[in-house]
Design a protein around this motif. Sequence first.
Motif, PDB file in Angstrom:
ATOM      1  N   LYS A  11      91.010  99.712  45.215  1.00 21.23           N
ATOM      2  CA  LYS A  11      89.720  99.377  45.943  1.00 21.23           C
ATOM      3  C   LYS A  11      90.173  98.158  46.822  1.00 21.23           C
ATOM      4  O   LYS A  11      89.633  97.812  47.956  1.00 21.23           O
ATOM      5  CB  LYS A  11      88.839  99.212  45.254  1.00 21.23           C
ATOM      6  CG  LYS A  11      87.979 100.302  44.492  1.00 21.23           C
ATOM      7  CD  LYS A  11      86.781 100.093  43.388  1.00 21.23           C
ATOM      8  CE  LYS A  11      86.088 101.286  43.007  1.00 21.23           C
ATOM      9  NZ  LYS A  11      86.965 102.077  41.968  1.00 21.23           N
ATOM     10  N   ALA A  12      90.666  97.205  46.282  1.00 19.49           N
ATOM     11  CA  ALA A  12      91.142  95.863  46.784  1.00 19.49           C
ATOM     12  C   ALA A  12      92.052  96.202  47.971  1.00 19.49           C
ATOM     13  O   ALA A  12      91.986  95.655  49.044  1.00 19.49           O
ATOM     14  CB  ALA A  12      92.063  94.820  45.805  1.00 19.49           C
ATOM     15  N   LEU A  13      93.002  97.253  47.562  1.00 15.24           N
ATOM     16  CA  LEU A  13      93.936  97.285  49.031  1.00 15.24           C
ATOM     17  C   LEU A  13      93.102  98.249  50.014  1.00 15.24           C
ATOM     18  O   LEU A  13      93.457  97.619  51.253  1.00 15.24           O
ATOM     19  CB  LEU A  13      95.098  98.383  48.579  1.00 15.24           C
ATOM     20  CG  LEU A  13      96.094  97.675  47.401  1.00 15.24           C
ATOM     21  CD1 LEU A  13      97.039  98.748  46.859  1.00 15.24           C
ATOM     22  CD2 LEU A  13      96.715  96.594  48.326  1.00 15.24           C
ATOM     23  N   LEU A  14      92.005  99.095  49.702  1.00 12.37           N
ATOM     24  CA  LEU A  14      91.358  99.569  50.741  1.00 12.37           C
ATOM     25  C   LEU A  14      90.134  98.362  51.384  1.00 12.37           C
ATOM     26  O   LEU A  14      90.226  98.795  52.668  1.00 12.37           O
ATOM     27  CB  LEU A  14      90.492 100.816  50.347  1.00 12.37           C
ATOM     28  CG  LEU A  14      91.116 101.925  49.526  1.00 12.37           C
ATOM     29  CD1 LEU A  14      90.093 102.954  48.858  1.00 12.37           C
ATOM     30  CD2 LEU A  14      91.769 102.747  51.000  1.00 12.37           C
ATOM     31  N   ALA A  15      89.951  97.594  50.757  1.00 15.42           N
ATOM     32  CA  ALA A  15      89.228  96.716  51.282  1.00 15.42           C
ATOM     33  C   ALA A  15      89.972  95.833  52.239  1.00 15.42           C
ATOM     34  O   ALA A  15      89.430  95.331  53.381  1.00 15.42           O
ATOM     35  CB  ALA A  15      88.713  95.737  50.101  1.00 15.42           C
ATOM     36  N   LEU A  16      91.238  95.500  51.909  1.00 10.28           N
ATOM     37  CA  LEU A  16      92.104  94.815  52.780  1.00 10.28           C
ATOM     38  C   LEU A  16      92.278  95.419  54.107  1.00 10.28           C
ATOM     39  O   LEU A  16      92.335  94.959  55.360  1.00 10.28           O
ATOM     40  CB  LEU A  16      93.425  94.359  52.117  1.00 10.28           C
ATOM     41  CG  LEU A  16      93.352  93.109  51.070  1.00 10.28           C
ATOM     42  CD1 LEU A  16      94.927  93.292  50.407  1.00 10.28           C
ATOM     43  CD2 LEU A  16      92.914  91.988  51.759  1.00 10.28           C
TER      44      LEU A  16
END
Length: 258
Positions: A11-16
């Motif tokens: 989720k954090a990578l997708l948010a980035l």
Amino acid sequence: MEASPLGSVDKALLALDALASFGAAGAPLGTLAEAVGVSKPTLHRTLAALRHRGYAEQTADGAYRLGPSALALSNAYLAEENLPALLHPALTALSEAVDELVHLGVLAGREVVYLDKVEPQRAVRVWSAVGRRRPAATTALGRALLSVQELDEAALERVAGDVPLARLREVLAEARRSGVAGETEENEPGIACIAVPLVRAGRAVAAVSVTAPVERLRGAARTERVRALRDTLPALLPAGLTVPGAGMPSAGAPVPRA
């Protein structure tokens, strides 16, 4: 698509990725949540963690955008000391495609420093070697790099060295027009060179050149090698690097000689 082994990290990578796609203006929480495919409360927690480490930041109007830590990562990834390892596969593929000598170089003041060199199967005897320096104004690598910089008159005079200013303006204008810089027998008798800059976010990071005997950088042979630099090379580069004007019609006319 295979599920991520660690959902919170994913989720954090997708948010980035989403933050990067919205650029410097950023986007509100709801828009980002829709882009990532999660609820607003979930994304809010993820963004809070990213903000804590500087990978995201919030603008005055409440929008979220990439933070300085994300930019620092990309700068570190493309740092000069990493470029030979990152780009060597692309240089090797380019050398094999044209069967010519290929160089990688960067600017260091008024000079070009050679960071990597890939030899073709047929030997080409030239003075270049990894770590050597040459005046930027007389080399295709240097001219490619200078052509994407904004140089005022004082800066142009500093880099020109022994090259007449009118001549340097001419070759840099030609490099901007065609997308390819070149030199013919200006450094070694019988040897010519063509080069393109590698840019990230509009800034020149390095340059790649093809070096060959003059007869193999004339006419149709030159056009073929220009096409390799402008069309073949970009697809081989690491993410974030590109060749200006890649995919546009290639200009095959020789650069005017001194």
